[in-house]
Design an enzyme around this catalytic site. Structure first.
Site, PDB file in Angstrom:
ATOM      1  CD  GLU A   1      -2.618  -1.589  -0.240  1.00 32.57           C
ATOM      2  OE1 GLU A   1      -2.731  -0.381  -0.818  1.00 32.57           O
ATOM      3  OE2 GLU A   1      -3.057  -2.435  -0.504  1.00 32.57           O
ATOM      4  N   GLY A   2       1.895   1.124  -0.831  1.00 29.77           N
ATOM      5  CA  GLY A   2       2.751   2.263  -0.827  1.00 29.77           C
ATOM      6  C   GLY A   2       3.827   2.053   0.176  1.00 29.77           C
TER       7      GLY A   2
END
Length: 589
Positions: free
Chosen positions: A442-443
């Site tokens: 998620e980043g």
């Protein structure tokens, strides 16, 4: 065995993150403390009694791929059915589609408990909830009517398909394509990797949200669209029909979260003799898919932050229990016979208190982020802008700092267990293995730091972050006028941390104004940690002001851990040049 810390969770929600003033003001309508307490209590019971007992079998058995089908560990399908029957998937979903529309704060508090009990279980519904939010905000009325109710209830699950072999964090390189079929649908082709819960047997349909390019789309991220691609096509009456041309071709063998199926997904390859091309529907506008997906991703980033909090809580509980049972050596504080439980040794106490303090500040930051999201939705005008900016500011902290805390605390948990922590028998190692993915997906946390410095510090012309620091500083002033005993030099330590944070903030804003982006990014990661520690100190102090039983932990943090803020400030302000010089030696090596 994990036991949900319902009292700590409720206290942090109400007295640290801001829920009680909002409830008292009627911000959430008829929602009151009694219902909040009831929801948290039942969520805690379910996590403790239903989810946690299946953690070990999930870790040991894992998800299994047979052909293109994935089978979940024994007991997990029945667990998921009991979970959705309890209405947990619908907790914060839109009322129009069967959701309970409860605050995000309550949803993430429950999410913490699911993930503490079994992170591999808690992560699946996270993607479904994100899909619900994306569809609710961007999909057509027809798609909402057909899919949202069953996603909200959890009868169907959702996924998020971004990553490809050549396109990880940089979606400019994305190659999946979608071709108009002439009837309002599209045919999607391509490969996606690392797709969480991309295939499983928990539900009879899986709804994939897929990024792909249309023909003649602009280059880069400006040419990406978002499509809904169901595993099984859905009839006008909502019934599940023919299999779509999408399948799982591989299942990753991972360090942790073994029961969470991480899939390679193939779209449009003519699965089982089907006409090539997975049938999909456009969500939102053509070439605006990334904006739609970011609705889902921001939700997911906070949820991943909660995974860090959750694993830290589980690791702390396990370490404290072990330290009370394990006996080694002599300790001055132990008056019993024989060897002392290791919890009496100062170094073990230091580790355990560090675990407790870091877990609590990560929880407070994440819940405060959720509070800001709730307030942004409930406000209008300038207040809505303020709370939206606050949520945007806190999201990278909640994701990155909390997941770093999850890894650090789980590692300390292994240390407290000593040699028994390094083997699988105690379960301490499993938590460490599970935690390690959260700073990556998620980043990555480095990307979160970049986002904080380049996109969030400039909010409101830089005024928002200055206002946030001023709010934190006011807590130190409140300590001085409280007349409460036991805080020691907490107020002074907070003042020093806020001064370090303010100086680092001004420095980075100056670099940005001068266009010296690389120098600013050299200090981005330490700056994110600096802000998180300073904010965490204020949140612990806020808790101590509300309950004097929490003062001791606040003082420990302020006098033992918060001093790191000065070193972080020095790394931000003085470390850029040395990083650049040393980095060149790596590039030329």
């Amino acid at each position: 065995m994990y036991r949900a810390p319902v009292e700590d969770i409720a206290f942090t929600l109400k007295h640290v993150a801001g829920m009680k003033p909002a409830l008292d003001a009627g911000t959430f309508g008829d929602l009151g403390e009694d219902l909040v307490d009831a929801v948290l209590s039942e969520a805690g019971r379910f996590a403790t009694e239903e989810v946690a007992p299946l953690y070990k079998i999930g870790d040991e058995h894992g998800a299994v791929l047979n052909g293109a089908a994935v089978t979940m560990p024994p007991g997990w399908k029945e667990l998921y059915r009991r979970w959705i029957d309890g209405g947990w998937n619908a907790l914060s979903g839109p009322e129009a589609y069967g959701g309970q529309a409860l605050p995000t704060m309550l949803g993430v508090a429950a999410l913490e408990m699911w993930n503490s009990a079994a992170m591999a279980f808690g992560i699946g519904p996270t993607l479904t909830m994100g899909a619900v939010e994306a569809l609710d905000k961007h999909a057509s009325a027809e798609l909402k009517a057909k899919y949202l109710a069953k996603l909200v209830s959890g009868e169907w699950m959702g996924t998020m398909n971004l990553t490809e072999p050549q396109a990880g964090s940089d979606l400019n390189a994305l190659r999946a394509r979608a071709e108009p079929a002439g009837d309002g649908t599209y045919r999607v082709f391509g490969q996606k990797i690392f797709i969480t819960y991309g295939e499983h047997d928990l539900t009879d349909n899986i709804i994939h949200l897929v990024l792909a390019r249309l023909p003649d789309a602009p280059a880069g991220t400006r040419g990406i669209s978002l499509f809904l691609v169901p595993k099984f096509l859905v009839g006008d009456d909502g019934s599940v029909g023919a299999r779509n041309d999408v399948f799982c071709s591989g299942l990753e063998h991972k360090l942790g979260i073994h029961a969470s199926p991480t899939c390679t997904m193939i779209y449009g390859d003519g699965f089982e003799g089907a006409a090539p091309g997975a049938v999909g529907w456009l969500i939102g506008e053509e070439n605006k898919g990334l904006a739609c997906m970011f609705t889902m991703m921001n939700n997911a980033r906070l949820s991943v932050g909660m995974q860090g909090v959750a694993v830290a809580e589980a690791a702390t509980q396990k370490a404290i229990a072990y330290a009370n049972d394990r006996r080694q050596g002599k300790a001055a504080s132990y008056t019993g016979a024989g060897m002392a439980p290791i919890i009496h040794h100062p170094d073990v106490q230091r580790n355990l208190l560090t675990m407790k303090a870091m877990t609590q500040i990560a929880r407070a930051i994440s819940y405060s982020c959720a509070h800001a999201m709730d307030m942004a939705r409930q406000s209008s005008g300038d207040q809505a802008v303020h709370w939206r900016d606050r949520a945007n500011l806190l999201t990278p902290l909640a994701k990155a700092f909390s997941t770093d805390v999850g890894v650090d605390v789980a590692s300390l948990g292994v240390q407290v267990h000593g040699g028994m922590g390094f083997i699988e028998e105690t379960g301490a190692a499993a938590l460490y293995r599970d935690a390690r993915i959260a700073p990556i997906y998620e980043g990555t946390n480095g990307i979160q730091a970049i986002d904080l410095v380049t996109r969030k510090l400039p909010l409101g012309g830089g005024a928002h972050v200055r206002g946030y620091i001023a709010e934190l500083a006011a807590v130190a002033n409140a300590l001085r006028t409280s007349n409460l005993e036991g805080f020691g030099r907490t107020a002074d330590a907070l003042d020093e941390a806020f001064a370090d944070l303010a100086q680092a903030t001004r420095f980075l804003q100056k670099l940005a104004a001068e266009g010296r982006t690389d120098e600013a990014l050299a200090g981005a990661a330490p700056y994110l940690r600096l802000m998180s520690l300073a904010a965490g100190g204020a949140y612990l102090a806020r808790g101590g002001l509300a309950d004097d039983g929490r003062i001791a932990l606040c003082r420990f943090f302020a006098e033992n851990l918060l001093g790191e803020a000065r070193a972080l400030r020095e790394r931000v302000v003085d470390g850029a040049e040395s990083l650049t010089v040393a980095g060149k030696t790596l590039i030329s090596a």
